[in-house]
Design an enzyme around this catalytic site. Sequence first.
Site, PDB file in Angstrom:
ATOM      1  N   ASP A  72       0.448   3.739   1.703  1.00  0.00           N
ATOM      2  CA  ASP A  72       0.398   4.298   3.062  1.00  0.00           C
ATOM      3  C   ASP A  72       1.806   4.574   3.603  1.00  0.00           C
ATOM      4  O   ASP A  72       2.674   3.690   3.575  1.00  0.00           O
ATOM      5  CB  ASP A  72      -0.334   3.293   3.977  1.00  0.00           C
ATOM      6  CG  ASP A  72      -0.712   3.906   5.313  1.00  0.00           C
ATOM      7  OD1 ASP A  72       0.193   4.386   6.024  1.00  0.00           O
ATOM      8  OD2 ASP A  72      -1.909   3.903   5.643  1.00  0.00           O
ATOM      9  N   HIS A 114      -2.273  -4.014   5.024  1.00  0.00           N
ATOM     10  CA  HIS A 114      -2.042  -3.599   6.417  1.00  0.00           C
ATOM     11  C   HIS A 114      -3.358  -3.269   7.101  1.00  0.00           C
ATOM     12  O   HIS A 114      -4.275  -2.723   6.481  1.00  0.00           O
ATOM     13  CB  HIS A 114      -1.082  -2.405   6.474  1.00  0.00           C
ATOM     14  CG  HIS A 114      -1.645  -1.146   5.880  1.00  0.00           C
ATOM     15  ND1 HIS A 114      -2.133  -0.107   6.636  1.00  0.00           N
ATOM     16  CD2 HIS A 114      -1.822  -0.770   4.591  1.00  0.00           C
ATOM     17  CE1 HIS A 114      -2.569   0.852   5.844  1.00  0.00           C
ATOM     18  NE2 HIS A 114      -2.392   0.477   4.595  1.00  0.00           N
ATOM     19  N   CYS A 118       0.850  -1.191   0.000  1.00  0.00           N
ATOM     20  CA  CYS A 118       0.000   0.000   0.000  1.00  0.00           C
ATOM     21  C   CYS A 118       0.892   1.250   0.000  1.00  0.00           C
ATOM     22  O   CYS A 118       1.992   1.243   0.535  1.00  0.00           O
ATOM     23  CB  CYS A 118      -0.901   0.004   1.231  1.00  0.00           C
ATOM     24  SG  CYS A 118      -2.070   1.392   1.240  1.00  0.00           S
ATOM     25  N   ARG A 135       2.930   4.704   6.431  1.00  0.00           N
ATOM     26  CA  ARG A 135       3.334   3.965   7.631  1.00  0.00           C
ATOM     27  C   ARG A 135       3.872   2.570   7.323  1.00  0.00           C
ATOM     28  O   ARG A 135       4.243   1.828   8.231  1.00  0.00           O
ATOM     29  CB  ARG A 135       2.137   3.850   8.586  1.00  0.00           C
ATOM     30  CG  ARG A 135       1.641   5.198   9.075  1.00  0.00           C
ATOM     31  CD  ARG A 135       0.269   5.082   9.705  1.00  0.00           C
ATOM     32  NE  ARG A 135      -0.739   4.670   8.733  1.00  0.00           N
ATOM     33  CZ  ARG A 135      -2.026   4.470   9.021  1.00  0.00           C
ATOM     34  NH1 ARG A 135      -2.454   4.623  10.261  1.00  0.00           N
ATOM     35  NH2 ARG A 135      -2.874   4.118   8.085  1.00  0.00           N
ATOM     36  N   CYS A 155      -5.995   0.114   6.922  1.00  0.00           N
ATOM     37  CA  CYS A 155      -5.831   0.652   5.566  1.00  0.00           C
ATOM     38  C   CYS A 155      -6.996   1.603   5.215  1.00  0.00           C
ATOM     39  O   CYS A 155      -8.156   1.189   5.197  1.00  0.00           O
ATOM     40  CB  CYS A 155      -5.768  -0.498   4.554  1.00  0.00           C
ATOM     41  SG  CYS A 155      -5.452   0.068   2.868  1.00  0.00           S
TER      42      CYS A 155
HETATM   43 CO    CO Z   1      -3.455   1.162   2.972  1.00  0.00          CO
END
Ligand code: CO
Length: 213
Positions: free
Chosen positions: A44, A98, A42, A46, A101
């Site tokens: 993302d 994750h 992803c 993090r 998400c």
């Molecule tokens: Co995500």
Amino acid sequence: MESYQRLLLNNKAWVNDKLNLREDFFSRMTLSQEPEFLWIGCSDSRVPAEEVTGVEPGEIFVHRNIANLVIHTDFNILSVLQYAVEVLKVKHIIVCGHYGCGGVRTAMSRRHLGLINKWLRHIKDVYRLHAGELESIHDENVRFDRLVELNVMEQVHHLAEISFVQQAWRKGDRPTIHGWIYDIHTGYLKDLVKITPGELPHHIYTYEFPDDE
Ligand code: CO
């Protein structure tokens, strides 16, 4: 100092650190790359692929998009995949979702976000495929975590449905496809599912190649 300048300064410090570890850290990178792994994760912020897996530059080929989707009409991921499978000859493909998400959370809702609706629609399809299981889960957070897992499993299956993955399986014992989940609460990766070379998907997705005849 503006925030972006910190990144450029960090880069200088990072180069120094690496050169202190080994003088040829960068010069040995210039010849080629031979990563053993393709990571599909992803976007993302993090979930940084290299950091959570503790690998160095040169070890992992990375593609990231919102909610780690493998879409059969997305030329971006298909190009990454074909290059990784046919040229780099990676041994493992890892789809890593994750918990928490945002893409999956939005897809679970009826929220309208414009263009991104079209991307997240693919997760709504996963929801619909597993609506029976998901809607029997009353705790919304537990249902959300489960959809994150089901989404990863679905993307792993999408990879097995791709013709050049199937062709690579015919030629050799790779790539193995893995579905993992990164837990943003603990930092741990969870090994969810694995498809070994030759484990073909449903017959409707299994291709006959010209040299079969
Ligand atoms: Co995500």
